[in-house]
Design a protein around this motif. Sequence first.
Motif, PDB file in Angstrom:
ATOM      1  N   LYS A  48      -3.735  -3.359 -11.983  1.00 22.57           N
ATOM      2  CA  LYS A  48      -4.485  -3.566 -10.743  1.00 22.57           C
ATOM      3  C   LYS A  48      -3.624  -3.120  -9.572  1.00 22.57           C
ATOM      4  O   LYS A  48      -2.431  -3.417  -9.530  1.00 22.57           O
ATOM      5  N   LEU A  49      -4.229  -2.409  -8.629  1.00 18.12           N
ATOM      6  CA  LEU A  49      -3.486  -1.992  -7.445  1.00 18.12           C
ATOM      7  C   LEU A  49      -3.320  -3.180  -6.506  1.00 18.12           C
ATOM      8  O   LEU A  49      -4.255  -3.933  -6.271  1.00 18.12           O
ATOM      9  N   GLN A  50      -2.126  -3.328  -5.991  1.00 19.32           N
ATOM     10  CA  GLN A  50      -1.825  -4.408  -5.071  1.00 19.32           C
ATOM     11  C   GLN A  50      -1.953  -3.915  -3.631  1.00 19.32           C
ATOM     12  O   GLN A  50      -2.058  -2.724  -3.378  1.00 19.32           O
ATOM     13  N   LYS A  51      -1.913  -4.855  -2.706  1.00 19.78           N
ATOM     14  CA  LYS A  51      -2.075  -4.548  -1.288  1.00 19.78           C
ATOM     15  C   LYS A  51      -1.150  -3.426  -0.836  1.00 19.78           C
ATOM     16  O   LYS A  51      -1.579  -2.464  -0.199  1.00 19.78           O
ATOM     17  N   ALA A  52       0.124  -3.524  -1.161  1.00 20.07           N
ATOM     18  CA  ALA A  52       1.094  -2.520  -0.713  1.00 20.07           C
ATOM     19  C   ALA A  52       0.738  -1.136  -1.242  1.00 20.07           C
ATOM     20  O   ALA A  52       0.906  -0.136  -0.547  1.00 20.07           O
ATOM     21  N   GLU A  53       0.228  -1.073  -2.474  1.00 20.03           N
ATOM     22  CA  GLU A  53      -0.150   0.222  -3.042  1.00 20.03           C
ATOM     23  C   GLU A  53      -1.364   0.806  -2.330  1.00 20.03           C
ATOM     24  O   GLU A  53      -1.418   2.006  -2.076  1.00 20.03           O
ATOM     25  N   TRP A  54      -2.343  -0.033  -1.997  1.00 23.17           N
ATOM     26  CA  TRP A  54      -3.498   0.454  -1.243  1.00 23.17           C
ATOM     27  C   TRP A  54      -3.083   0.888   0.157  1.00 23.17           C
ATOM     28  O   TRP A  54      -3.581   1.891   0.672  1.00 23.17           O
ATOM     29  N   ASP A  55      -2.181   0.139   0.768  1.00 24.59           N
ATOM     30  CA  ASP A  55      -1.690   0.527   2.092  1.00 24.59           C
ATOM     31  C   ASP A  55      -1.011   1.897   2.032  1.00 24.59           C
ATOM     32  O   ASP A  55      -1.170   2.714   2.939  1.00 24.59           O
ATOM     33  N   LYS A  56      -0.262   2.172   0.951  1.00 27.66           N
ATOM     34  CA  LYS A  56       0.423   3.458   0.810  1.00 27.66           C
ATOM     35  C   LYS A  56      -0.546   4.631   0.696  1.00 27.66           C
ATOM     36  O   LYS A  56      -0.237   5.729   1.138  1.00 27.66           O
ATOM     37  N   VAL A  57      -1.692   4.418   0.069  1.00 30.01           N
ATOM     38  CA  VAL A  57      -2.636   5.526  -0.151  1.00 30.01           C
ATOM     39  C   VAL A  57      -3.809   5.500   0.828  1.00 30.01           C
ATOM     40  O   VAL A  57      -4.751   6.270   0.696  1.00 30.01           O
ATOM     41  N   ALA A  58      -3.745   4.632   1.815  1.00 29.44           N
ATOM     42  CA  ALA A  58      -4.880   4.450   2.738  1.00 29.44           C
ATOM     43  C   ALA A  58      -5.272   5.734   3.454  1.00 29.44           C
ATOM     44  O   ALA A  58      -6.466   6.066   3.524  1.00 29.44           O
TER      45      ALA A  58
END
Length: 158
Positions: free
Chosen positions: A4-14
């Motif tokens: 599962k993608l975590q918040k920090a990972e989604w922030d990186k690819v936003a």
Amino acid sequence: MVKKLQKAEWDKVAEWWDTEAGDVGVWHQQKDIDPVIFKILGDVKNKIVIEIGCGNGYFSRLLAKKEAQVTAIDLSCKLLEFAIAREKANPLGIKYLTRDAGNLHGLKSRSFDIALANMSLMDIADARRAIKEVSRVLRRGGRFIFSITHPAFCDFRQ
């Protein structure tokens, strides 16, 4: 098990995701998923809708243009920045909130007609808890509609 993608990972690819999804979603959403979701939803005029995992808010904007009253949540502050910027540029009345889908604090119980997780439920760390929260915020007779990635397209590497 799928990671599962975590918040920090989604922030990186936003920024990349916002460019990909834009105002209409990526190709498979436009052609395959969204038309089916809209067929299932039917008329959303004056319906109170929560979108779980709204990303850059493209689907929330489509709902609002069909006169739904939309609250949209996402874990990623960076993705929500893109959604909020579009809301400021072209106000549709969408309320964007940073929330973990498993903890919809500040949202009243039994306050939504429809909960929607359009291609997001499979990325939520605690989907079971998120579904419990959706159940809490839905009105009696409300509907929870979700779409998920087909297992053939999942990355099973850990």
